[in-house]
Design a protein around this motif. Structure first.
Motif, PDB file in Angstrom:
ATOM      1  N   GLU B   8       8.050  -9.764   0.493  1.00 31.22           N
ATOM      2  CA  GLU B   8       7.254  -9.615  -0.204  1.00 31.22           C
ATOM      3  C   GLU B   8       6.484  -8.056   0.171  1.00 31.22           C
ATOM      4  O   GLU B   8       5.914  -7.156  -0.649  1.00 31.22           O
ATOM      5  CB  GLU B   8       5.868 -10.426  -0.346  1.00 31.22           C
ATOM      6  N   TRP B   9       6.168  -7.876   1.340  1.00 32.92           N
ATOM      7  CA  TRP B   9       5.633  -6.672   2.015  1.00 32.92           C
ATOM      8  C   TRP B   9       6.680  -5.517   1.477  1.00 32.92           C
ATOM      9  O   TRP B   9       5.720  -4.611   0.854  1.00 32.92           O
ATOM     10  CB  TRP B   9       5.616  -6.388   3.521  1.00 32.92           C
ATOM     11  N   PHE B  10       7.737  -5.530   1.355  1.00 34.18           N
ATOM     12  CA  PHE B  10       8.564  -4.494   1.044  1.00 34.18           C
ATOM     13  C   PHE B  10       8.367  -4.285  -0.346  1.00 34.18           C
ATOM     14  O   PHE B  10       8.442  -2.977  -0.953  1.00 34.18           O
ATOM     15  CB  PHE B  10       9.991  -4.551   1.646  1.00 34.18           C
ATOM     16  N   GLU B  11       8.457  -5.314  -1.237  1.00 27.74           N
ATOM     17  CA  GLU B  11       8.202  -5.361  -2.545  1.00 27.74           C
ATOM     18  C   GLU B  11       6.942  -4.529  -2.948  1.00 27.74           C
ATOM     19  O   GLU B  11       6.852  -3.758  -4.078  1.00 27.74           O
ATOM     20  CB  GLU B  11       8.480  -6.657  -3.347  1.00 27.74           C
ATOM     21  N   ARG B  12       6.012  -5.219  -2.273  1.00 26.88           N
ATOM     22  CA  ARG B  12       4.727  -4.531  -2.641  1.00 26.88           C
ATOM     23  C   ARG B  12       4.856  -2.865  -2.165  1.00 26.88           C
ATOM     24  O   ARG B  12       4.004  -2.030  -2.749  1.00 26.88           O
ATOM     25  CB  ARG B  12       3.541  -5.028  -1.856  1.00 26.88           C
ATOM     26  N   SER B  13       5.406  -2.572  -1.108  1.00 27.44           N
ATOM     27  CA  SER B  13       5.415  -1.330  -0.589  1.00 27.44           C
ATOM     28  C   SER B  13       6.154  -0.216  -1.439  1.00 27.44           C
ATOM     29  O   SER B  13       5.940   0.799  -1.617  1.00 27.44           O
ATOM     30  CB  SER B  13       6.033  -1.445   0.877  1.00 27.44           C
ATOM     31  N   ALA B  14       7.077  -0.866  -2.131  1.00 24.95           N
ATOM     32  CA  ALA B  14       7.968  -0.011  -3.035  1.00 24.95           C
ATOM     33  C   ALA B  14       7.330   0.398  -4.338  1.00 24.95           C
ATOM     34  O   ALA B  14       7.339   1.391  -4.971  1.00 24.95           O
ATOM     35  CB  ALA B  14       9.514  -0.693  -3.292  1.00 24.95           C
ATOM     36  N   ILE B  16       3.798   0.567  -4.120  1.00 21.20           N
ATOM     37  CA  ILE B  16       3.122   1.613  -4.054  1.00 21.20           C
ATOM     38  C   ILE B  16       3.725   3.017  -3.920  1.00 21.20           C
ATOM     39  O   ILE B  16       3.114   3.944  -4.391  1.00 21.20           O
ATOM     40  CB  ILE B  16       2.378   1.146  -2.565  1.00 21.20           C
ATOM     41  N   GLU B  17       4.931   3.075  -3.380  1.00 19.97           N
ATOM     42  CA  GLU B  17       5.613   4.474  -3.087  1.00 19.97           C
ATOM     43  C   GLU B  17       5.937   4.841  -4.411  1.00 19.97           C
ATOM     44  O   GLU B  17       5.760   6.214  -4.704  1.00 19.97           O
ATOM     45  CB  GLU B  17       6.794   4.177  -2.275  1.00 19.97           C
ATOM     46  N   GLY B  18       6.442   4.108  -5.394  1.00 19.36           N
ATOM     47  CA  GLY B  18       6.805   4.599  -6.577  1.00 19.36           C
ATOM     48  C   GLY B  18       7.793   5.682  -6.598  1.00 19.36           C
ATOM     49  O   GLY B  18       8.644   5.693  -5.692  1.00 19.36           O
ATOM     50  N   ILE B  19       7.512   6.791  -7.309  1.00 21.77           N
ATOM     51  CA  ILE B  19       8.747   7.945  -7.404  1.00 21.77           C
ATOM     52  C   ILE B  19       7.903   9.044  -6.702  1.00 21.77           C
ATOM     53  O   ILE B  19       6.972   9.616  -7.097  1.00 21.77           O
ATOM     54  CB  ILE B  19       9.103   8.403  -8.675  1.00 21.77           C
ATOM     55  N   ALA B  20       8.359   9.241  -5.470  1.00 23.36           N
ATOM     56  CA  ALA B  20       7.525  10.050  -4.533  1.00 23.36           C
ATOM     57  C   ALA B  20       8.689  10.918  -3.718  1.00 23.36           C
ATOM     58  O   ALA B  20       9.551  10.208  -3.157  1.00 23.36           O
ATOM     59  CB  ALA B  20       6.640   9.314  -3.803  1.00 23.36           C
ATOM     60  N   GLU B  21       8.319  12.231  -3.587  1.00 19.13           N
ATOM     61  CA  GLU B  21       8.696  13.024  -2.470  1.00 19.13           C
ATOM     62  C   GLU B  21       8.249  12.428  -1.027  1.00 19.13           C
ATOM     63  O   GLU B  21       7.180  12.296  -0.742  1.00 19.13           O
ATOM     64  CB  GLU B  21       8.383  14.377  -2.512  1.00 19.13           C
ATOM     65  N   VAL B  22       9.190  12.682  -0.129  1.00 16.35           N
ATOM     66  CA  VAL B  22       8.555  11.785   1.188  1.00 16.35           C
ATOM     67  C   VAL B  22       9.054  12.728   2.291  1.00 16.35           C
ATOM     68  O   VAL B  22       8.988  12.251   3.387  1.00 16.35           O
ATOM     69  CB  VAL B  22       9.078  10.297   1.422  1.00 16.35           C
ATOM     70  N   GLY B  23       9.631  13.813   2.139  1.00 11.30           N
ATOM     71  CA  GLY B  23      10.242  14.425   3.153  1.00 11.30           C
ATOM     72  C   GLY B  23       8.929  15.137   4.051  1.00 11.30           C
ATOM     73  O   GLY B  23       8.055  15.514   3.697  1.00 11.30           O
TER      74      GLY B  23
END
Lengths: 200, 157
Positions: B8-14, B16-23
């Motif tokens: 569940e932590w990772f599901e919520r985390s994904a 929150i992250e949405g579509i994002a540049e992370v570099g």
């Protein structure tokens, strides 16, 4: 080397899928990079104008790996999902904090984070997997906790990723750093790390 | 380092992250010496000449890439990348080893490879002239050989 079970969201199927986070980049991971990332990056480099080319498109991870493997204080991470390499991260624990309220305290510095081309919104719409970036930040926080740095982190964000680190991870933005190509320096405190771990 | 968080932590985390540049960041060998955009373009120019120089020197000695790699103690893949991909930043260690084999100053080879800021007057002009006059063909021509020798001279002086 330790393997942790983590999860990513496959945007194409809208399903949560299992993934593995390794706290060491191995030759197998580099082979995956060589056969999947590298050809796509070469194609993007050829087809896109210079201004739109991903900044890391010319990096040769196989060569870089030989550099960091010999460095003390560095740790590398690989995220693998459904047989493909989804991201790479390198951290070090030899850097000090710059934020006033934790100035001089040791931090885990995220030397770099890169995701596979198919997970980048500027290269694929929609990106295939979500959650790669925050999973790496969680791993960096855990590393910081493990060595007694209480979750403190620092990194230099690429220009298009500032919003991610500020709004979706809770970093404090300290502004452009002329010693690092004017990339934006971001730092995370112990409290911010705790909030992140609570998924706030 | 071991992560032990529920699914569940990772599901919520994904979410929150949405579509994002992370570099973030640059590899260690780039670090604070990474050139700015204009310098990077200059490095690209001279790196073309660097690749041509390596290629012509090798062919002039009748060596294939594998032989050069073995003699220098570097990967064959790195020799090929140096010769064919000016986008690829060579490792400093490899440039030093090649300079040693070629008998030219390593400092100037580092400048040519775009790994250090150029302090040699006219190096870029010499490099571009060399690259322009040494387009590879099946065998090394007299013109290429002269260009190579002239460039070696320019590097050694």
């Amino acid at each position: 080397m330790t393997e942790s079970q983590v999860y990513l969201l496959n945007s194409h199927t809208n399903e949560t899928v299992e993934a593995s986070l390794f706290d060491e980049v191995t030759d197998d991971h580099l082979a995956l990079w060589d056969t999947s990332w590298a050809p796509l990056m070469r194609a993007h480099r050829t087809n896109l104008p210079l201004s739109d080319t991903p900044e890391d498109s010319h990096w040769n991870w196989k060569h870089k790996a030989n550099s960091w493997r010999s460095l003390l204080g560095y740790q590398s991470f690989a995220l693998v999902c459904e047989g493909e390499l989804q991201g790479l991260m390198l951290t070090n624990d030899i850097t000090s904090a710059r934020l006033l309220d934790q100035f001089g305290k040791p931090i885990v510095y995220v030397q770099f984070v890169a995701t596979a081309p198919w997970n980048r919104p500027e290269l694929q719409d929609p990106p295939k997997y979500r959650g790669v970036g925050r999973t790496f930040i969680l791993a960096a926080i855990q590393t910081s906790l493990d060595i007694g740095y209480k979750g403190r982190l620092g990194l230099h964000s690429l220009p298009k990723a500032e919003g991610f680190y500020r709004d979706k991870c809770g970093f404090t933005i300290l502004g452009p750093d002329s010693s690092h190509q004017n990339l934006t320096y971001c730092e995370m405190t112990e409290t911010q790390a705790e909030n992140f771990r609570r998924n706030h | 380092m071991k992560l032990e968080y529920p699914k569940e932590w990772f599901e919520r985390s994904a979410e929150i992250e949405g579509i994002a540049e992370v570099g973030a960041g640059v590899p260690p060998t780039h670090s604070t010496t990474e050139p700015h955009t204009t310098e990077r373009i200059t490095a690209f120019d001279t790196r073309i000449a660097f690749g041509q120089f390596v290629s012509l020197w090798r062919r002039n000695n009748g060596w294939n890439p594998e032989k050069l790699a073995n003699e220098a103690g570097i990967d064959t893949e790195e020799v090929l990348e140096i010769e064919h991909d000016p986008h690829c930043e060579p490792e400093a260690d490899a440039v030093y080893k090649l300079a040693s084999i070629f008998g030219v100053p390593s400092g100037k080879m580092m400048e040519l490879a775009g790994l250090t800021k150029s302090h040699t007057p006219h190096l870029r002009e010499e490099a571009i002239r060399f690259a322009a006059s040494s387009e590879p063909i099946a065998e090394l021509s007299d013109v290429e050989r002269q260009a190579l020798e002239a460039f070696v001279g320019a590097l050694t002086n």
